[in-house]
Design a protein around this motif. Structure first.
Motif, PDB file in Angstrom:
ATOM      1  N   ILE A 121       6.959  98.208 -58.601  1.00  0.00           N
ATOM      2  CA  ILE A 121       7.182  99.601 -58.991  1.00  0.00           C
ATOM      3  C   ILE A 121       8.104  99.690 -60.201  1.00  0.00           C
ATOM      4  CG2 ILE A 121       9.059  99.757 -57.323  1.00  0.00           C
ATOM      5  CD1 ILE A 121       6.810 102.623 -58.588  1.00  0.00           C
ATOM      6  N   HIS A 122       8.979  98.703 -60.387  1.00  0.00           N
ATOM      7  CA  HIS A 122       9.914  98.728 -61.511  1.00  0.00           C
ATOM      8  C   HIS A 122       9.183  98.699 -62.854  1.00  0.00           C
ATOM      9  CE1 HIS A 122      11.584  96.722 -57.977  1.00  0.00           C
ATOM     10  NE2 HIS A 122      12.739  97.303 -58.274  1.00  0.00           N
ATOM     11  N   ALA A 125       7.892 102.391 -63.366  1.00  0.00           N
ATOM     12  CA  ALA A 125       8.808 103.491 -63.034  1.00  0.00           C
ATOM     13  C   ALA A 125       9.064 104.408 -64.231  1.00  0.00           C
ATOM     14  CB  ALA A 125      10.127 102.927 -62.503  1.00  0.00           C
ATOM     15  N   TYR A 129       8.158 108.333 -64.377  1.00  0.00           N
ATOM     16  CA  TYR A 129       9.276 109.283 -64.430  1.00  0.00           C
ATOM     17  C   TYR A 129       9.118 110.250 -65.604  1.00  0.00           C
ATOM     18  CZ  TYR A 129      13.901 111.134 -65.412  1.00  0.00           C
ATOM     19  OH  TYR A 129      14.953 111.975 -65.687  1.00  0.00           O
ATOM     20  N   SER A 143       7.038 114.184 -56.265  1.00  0.00           N
ATOM     21  CA  SER A 143       7.636 113.151 -57.112  1.00  0.00           C
ATOM     22  C   SER A 143       8.056 111.935 -56.293  1.00  0.00           C
ATOM     23  CB  SER A 143       8.847 113.719 -57.862  1.00  0.00           C
ATOM     24  OG  SER A 143       9.900 114.069 -56.965  1.00  0.00           O
ATOM     25  N   LEU A 144       8.487 112.139 -55.055  1.00  0.00           N
ATOM     26  CA  LEU A 144       8.876 111.021 -54.199  1.00  0.00           C
ATOM     27  C   LEU A 144       7.658 110.202 -53.762  1.00  0.00           C
ATOM     28  CD1 LEU A 144      11.543 112.784 -51.964  1.00  0.00           C
ATOM     29  CD2 LEU A 144      11.975 110.850 -53.490  1.00  0.00           C
ATOM     30  N   PRO A 147       4.107 107.684 -56.900  1.00  0.00           N
ATOM     31  CA  PRO A 147       3.779 106.301 -57.307  1.00  0.00           C
ATOM     32  C   PRO A 147       3.122 105.475 -56.209  1.00  0.00           C
ATOM     33  CG  PRO A 147       6.070 106.871 -57.821  1.00  0.00           C
ATOM     34  CD  PRO A 147       5.558 107.919 -56.897  1.00  0.00           C
ATOM     35  N   HIS A 207       8.665 102.748 -47.238  1.00  0.00           N
ATOM     36  CA  HIS A 207       9.014 103.984 -47.939  1.00  0.00           C
ATOM     37  C   HIS A 207      10.147 104.739 -47.262  1.00  0.00           C
ATOM     38  CE1 HIS A 207       5.700 103.143 -50.521  1.00  0.00           C
ATOM     39  NE2 HIS A 207       4.837 103.175 -49.528  1.00  0.00           N
ATOM     40  N   ASP A 210      13.082 102.939 -48.826  1.00  0.00           N
ATOM     41  CA  ASP A 210      13.100 102.839 -50.286  1.00  0.00           C
ATOM     42  C   ASP A 210      14.277 103.611 -50.871  1.00  0.00           C
ATOM     43  OD1 ASP A 210      12.318 102.296 -52.893  1.00  0.00           O
ATOM     44  OD2 ASP A 210      11.085 104.095 -53.019  1.00  0.00           O
ATOM     45  N   TRP A 213      13.278 104.251 -56.000  1.00  0.00           N
ATOM     46  CA  TRP A 213      12.585 105.388 -56.598  1.00  0.00           C
ATOM     47  C   TRP A 213      13.280 106.728 -56.321  1.00  0.00           C
ATOM     48  CZ3 TRP A 213       9.756 106.242 -60.508  1.00  0.00           C
ATOM     49  CH2 TRP A 213       9.006 107.414 -60.628  1.00  0.00           C
ATOM     50  N   ILE A 216      15.886 107.717 -58.763  1.00  0.00           N
ATOM     51  CA  ILE A 216      15.422 108.080 -60.098  1.00  0.00           C
ATOM     52  C   ILE A 216      14.992 109.545 -60.156  1.00  0.00           C
ATOM     53  CG2 ILE A 216      13.615 107.649 -61.818  1.00  0.00           C
ATOM     54  CD1 ILE A 216      13.662 104.727 -60.986  1.00  0.00           C
ATOM     55  N   VAL A 217      14.283 110.027 -59.132  1.00  0.00           N
ATOM     56  CA  VAL A 217      13.641 111.341 -59.227  1.00  0.00           C
ATOM     57  C   VAL A 217      14.346 112.430 -58.420  1.00  0.00           C
ATOM     58  CG1 VAL A 217      11.376 110.352 -59.715  1.00  0.00           C
ATOM     59  CG2 VAL A 217      12.045 110.783 -57.348  1.00  0.00           C
TER      60      VAL A 217
END
Length: 278
Positions: A121-122, A125, A129, A143-144, A147, A207, A210, A213, A216-217
């Protein structure tokens, strides 16, 4: 093999498994112990799992009052449910097509799925984003979940499972006039519950836990999933009330533990059967 050597081998296996179980359970046991201790005992020089003075009510009350814990848990349930449902709806027909249908490019698609397992995912990302930020979709459930809505691991897992289903069963359904989607819904899915359960455990655990992510969002506490909520809790605690922090961690981890214990039989069955090939 003599009875003595068989007994010795079994005792050695049990000893290794017991040592592994202790190693994996030790952090959780220590977390439970810390969640029940007052602050002065946590930082004392003595090492004891059983508290001298119990602070269960105090620590767990802080876990639910310093941050909106129920809202954090609800966010985790909603996000994990959205991700899991979409992943299964996409992965099941894709895996069925690759396993049971013959069409040009099938091998290339399987190879692409294998390569997709290598992409973290990195690596994606930043563009994801930027797209979500441009659409004004940050701090939302979408948004969560965005991805992770398509899971190449899910397609691969179901593909391995579907290969073990006899072709005669599929052909009989076609002779009865079923469409391919009808076969997926009425033949494949009823036989695929072990694999679906196994994948569900993998998906929910990944998830629910997690942190990368969501950091970030999400910037609002009201939209935070449980792991990010623990960071907000850590900030609210000024870093020294580890009893309350461990109590909050217990609350976050208990749903996963309960779900796994409830579904462990089908989980093991699903992992076993996905290794078979028809």
């Amino acid at each position: 093999m003599t009875a003595r050597s068989w007994t010795s081998g079994r005792a050695l296996r049990l000893a290794i498994l017991s040592a592994g179980a202790v190693a994996f359970l030790a952090p959780y046991v220590w977390m439970l112990s810390t969640a029940m201790k007052p602050r002065e005992e946590i930082f004392s020089s003595s090492l004891s799992l059983i508290p001298e003075h119990w602070a269960i009510a105090e620590n767990f009350s802080k876990a639910f009052t310093r941050v909106p814990m129920l809202q954090l848990l609800m966010n985790g349930v909603i996000v994990c449910t959205i991700i899991l449902v979409v992943q299964v709806l996409v992965a099941l027909p894709c895996a069925y097509a690759l396993a049971k249908l013959r069409f040009p490019g099938a091998r290339a698609l399987v190879a692409a799925i294998m390569l997709g397992l290598l992409v973290p995912i990195h690596a994606t990302a930043l563009p994801i984003y930027v797209a979500l930020s441009g659409a004004g979709a940050l701090n939302t459930y979408f948004s969560l979940a965005a991805p992770f809505l398509i899971s190449v691991f899910g397609v691969f897992l179901f593909l391995q499972f579907f290969r073990a289903i006899p072709d005669d069963l599929i052909n009989a359904a076609r002779l009865d006039g079923m469409s391919e989607f009808g076969i997926v819904l009425r033949v494949i899915v009823p036989n695929a519950w072990p694999a679906i359960t196994a994948f569900s455990i993998f998906s929910v655990v990944a998830h629910w836990n997690d942190l990368f992510w969501p950091q970030i969002v999400v910037t609002e506490t009201a939209m935070a999933p449980p792991p990010l909520g623990l960071i907000f809790f850590r900030a609210a605690e000024a870093g020294d009330d580890y009893g309350a922090l461990m109590a909050a961690t217990v609350v976050v981890t208990v749903p996963l533990l309960a779900a796994f214990l409830f579904a462990q039989r089908r989980f093991i069955e699903g992992i076993t059967l996905t290794g078979l090939k028809g």
